[in-house]
Design a protein around this motif. Structure first.
Motif, PDB file in Angstrom:
ATOM      1  N   CYS A   1      82.362  32.232  47.812  1.00  0.00           N
ATOM      2  CA  CYS A   1      82.746  33.188  46.749  1.00  0.00           C
ATOM      3  C   CYS A   1      83.451  32.484  45.602  1.00  0.00           C
ATOM      4  O   CYS A   1      83.180  32.758  44.432  1.00  0.00           O
TER       5      CYS A   1
ATOM      6  N   GLU B   1      91.063  50.323  48.943  1.00  0.00           N
ATOM      7  CA  GLU B   1      90.849  49.495  47.738  1.00  0.00           C
ATOM      8  C   GLU B   1      89.422  48.949  47.685  1.00  0.00           C
ATOM      9  O   GLU B   1      88.998  48.436  46.657  1.00  0.00           O
ATOM     10  N   VAL B   2      88.700  49.020  48.803  1.00  0.00           N
ATOM     11  CA  VAL B   2      87.364  48.414  48.862  1.00  0.00           C
ATOM     12  C   VAL B   2      86.295  49.500  48.752  1.00  0.00           C
ATOM     13  O   VAL B   2      86.331  50.490  49.483  1.00  0.00           O
TER      14      VAL B   2
ATOM     15  N   ARG C   1      78.987  44.665  39.346  1.00  0.00           N
ATOM     16  CA  ARG C   1      79.745  44.132  38.185  1.00  0.00           C
ATOM     17  C   ARG C   1      79.008  42.974  37.534  1.00  0.00           C
ATOM     18  O   ARG C   1      79.523  41.857  37.414  1.00  0.00           O
TER      19      ARG C   1
ATOM     20  N   ALA D   1      86.792  41.097  51.417  1.00  0.00           N
ATOM     21  CA  ALA D   1      86.378  41.752  50.159  1.00  0.00           C
ATOM     22  C   ALA D   1      87.598  42.205  49.374  1.00  0.00           C
ATOM     23  O   ALA D   1      87.654  42.060  48.147  1.00  0.00           O
ATOM     24  N   LYS D   2      88.574  42.723  50.094  1.00  0.00           N
ATOM     25  CA  LYS D   2      89.815  43.170  49.443  1.00  0.00           C
ATOM     26  C   LYS D   2      90.525  41.981  48.793  1.00  0.00           C
ATOM     27  O   LYS D   2      90.927  42.032  47.640  1.00  0.00           O
ATOM     28  N   GLU D   3      90.599  40.891  49.537  1.00  0.00           N
ATOM     29  CA  GLU D   3      91.246  39.674  49.038  1.00  0.00           C
ATOM     30  C   GLU D   3      90.520  39.111  47.812  1.00  0.00           C
ATOM     31  O   GLU D   3      91.148  38.752  46.823  1.00  0.00           O
ATOM     32  N   ARG D   4      89.185  39.047  47.876  1.00  0.00           N
ATOM     33  CA  ARG D   4      88.395  38.473  46.777  1.00  0.00           C
ATOM     34  C   ARG D   4      88.118  39.479  45.672  1.00  0.00           C
ATOM     35  O   ARG D   4      87.443  39.157  44.702  1.00  0.00           O
ATOM     36  N   LYS D   5      88.542  40.744  45.866  1.00  0.00           N
ATOM     37  CA  LYS D   5      88.294  41.839  44.905  1.00  0.00           C
ATOM     38  C   LYS D   5      86.792  41.981  44.605  1.00  0.00           C
ATOM     39  O   LYS D   5      86.366  42.071  43.448  1.00  0.00           O
ATOM     40  N   LEU D   6      86.000  41.990  45.686  1.00  0.00           N
ATOM     41  CA  LEU D   6      84.546  42.122  45.544  1.00  0.00           C
ATOM     42  C   LEU D   6      84.083  43.417  46.214  1.00  0.00           C
ATOM     43  O   LEU D   6      84.705  43.874  47.179  1.00  0.00           O
TER      44      LEU D   6
END
Ligand code: NI
Length: 253
Positions: free
Chosen positions: A82, A146-147, A252, A119-124
């Motif tokens: 990522c 948040e995901v 995105r 996904a939460k950590e990488r904001k994906l």
């Protein structure tokens, strides 16, 4: 142009003619393509394809069938894929599949939660595969407010789809939409806002009618667009434009 939001071009089924097929896709109306990973190896291959073709994007993750490979080492490899790779747009495909249960449910749930946390950590966004596990799938979704992302090859109820949409999720439809017995998928495609619908082939699987049972490829995505246009009373052009926008918003791009 159409966006195939879920196509496994790294699959063995394309080994004999992958390059030829990929080169032909822009000419067949495929403008963008998301290739999700199914395992670490498949995720690495998806990233390699995304590097070589402008119109291909990749996601990295372990499918519920490969949930037993997910450990700290594999998660760190996904993290590395990522970071610094702008073509990786999602974590997936991840989720739960209770149909065969070759992998015990608790192992599937653990892998799903670990990849939702990534996904939460990488904001994906995430690409979720959920089959015969509606209740547990929604429970884990609720644990990660948040995901968001897409429930691909959607097989739940229209009610569940509305609940997901209200939480910011997208719903992905495959060739199942064109099957004669597709009552649930058609009901769902009628019930949710057009701006939350994305189209996908899930190739090499899920070939639409009249190609059911044959190897699927992104060149057949037009069948899903035609069917959705019919269901929603829209022109094929309107469906193309809307689902392209939705796919870009989802990932995105
Ligand atoms: Ni898939």
């Amino acid at each position: 142009m159409l966006f195939d939001t879920h196509a496994h071009m790294d699959d063995r089924a394309f080994d004999a003619d992958r390059e030829e097929l990929l080169s032909s896709l822009p000419g067949k109306g495929i403008g963008l393509l998301m290739n999700p990973g199914c395992s670490l190896t498949s995720s690495q291959n998806a990233c390699a394809l995304a590097r070589r073709y402008d119109f291909i994007y990749a996601a990295v993750g372990s499918h519920p069938d490969a949930a037993d490979e997910v450990d700290a080492v594999v998660l760190e490899e996904y993290r590395k894929l990522c970071k610094g790779n702008p073509k990786v747009k999602a974590i997936g495909e991840i989720g739960l599949d209770y149909h065969y249960e070759d992998i015990p449910r608790d192992i599937q749930q653990k892998a799903f939660r670990a990849q939702m946390a990534l996904a939460k950590e990488r904001k994906l966004p995430v690409i979720v595969h959920e089959r015969e596990a509606h209740e547990d799938g929604c429970k884990i979704v609720e644990e990660f407010p948040e995901v968001t992302g897409v429930f691909h090859c959607y097989s739940g109820s229209a009610e569940m789809a509305k609940w997901l949409v209200s939480r910011g999720w997208y719903i992905g439809f495959t060739g199942v939409l064109t099957f004669k017995n597709a009552r649930k998928a058609v009901e769902t495609a009628q019930a949710i806002p057009l701006d939350r619908i994305v189209l996908e082939t899930d190739c090499p699987y899920m070939s639409p009618e009249p190609f059911r049972g044959k190897r699927n490829d992104p060149g057949r995505l037009y069948r899903m667009a035609e069917k959705l246009a019919q269901i929603r009373g829209l022109s094929v052009e309107e469906v193309q434009a809307a689902t392209m926008e939705n796919g870009k918003r989802l990932y995105r791009i």
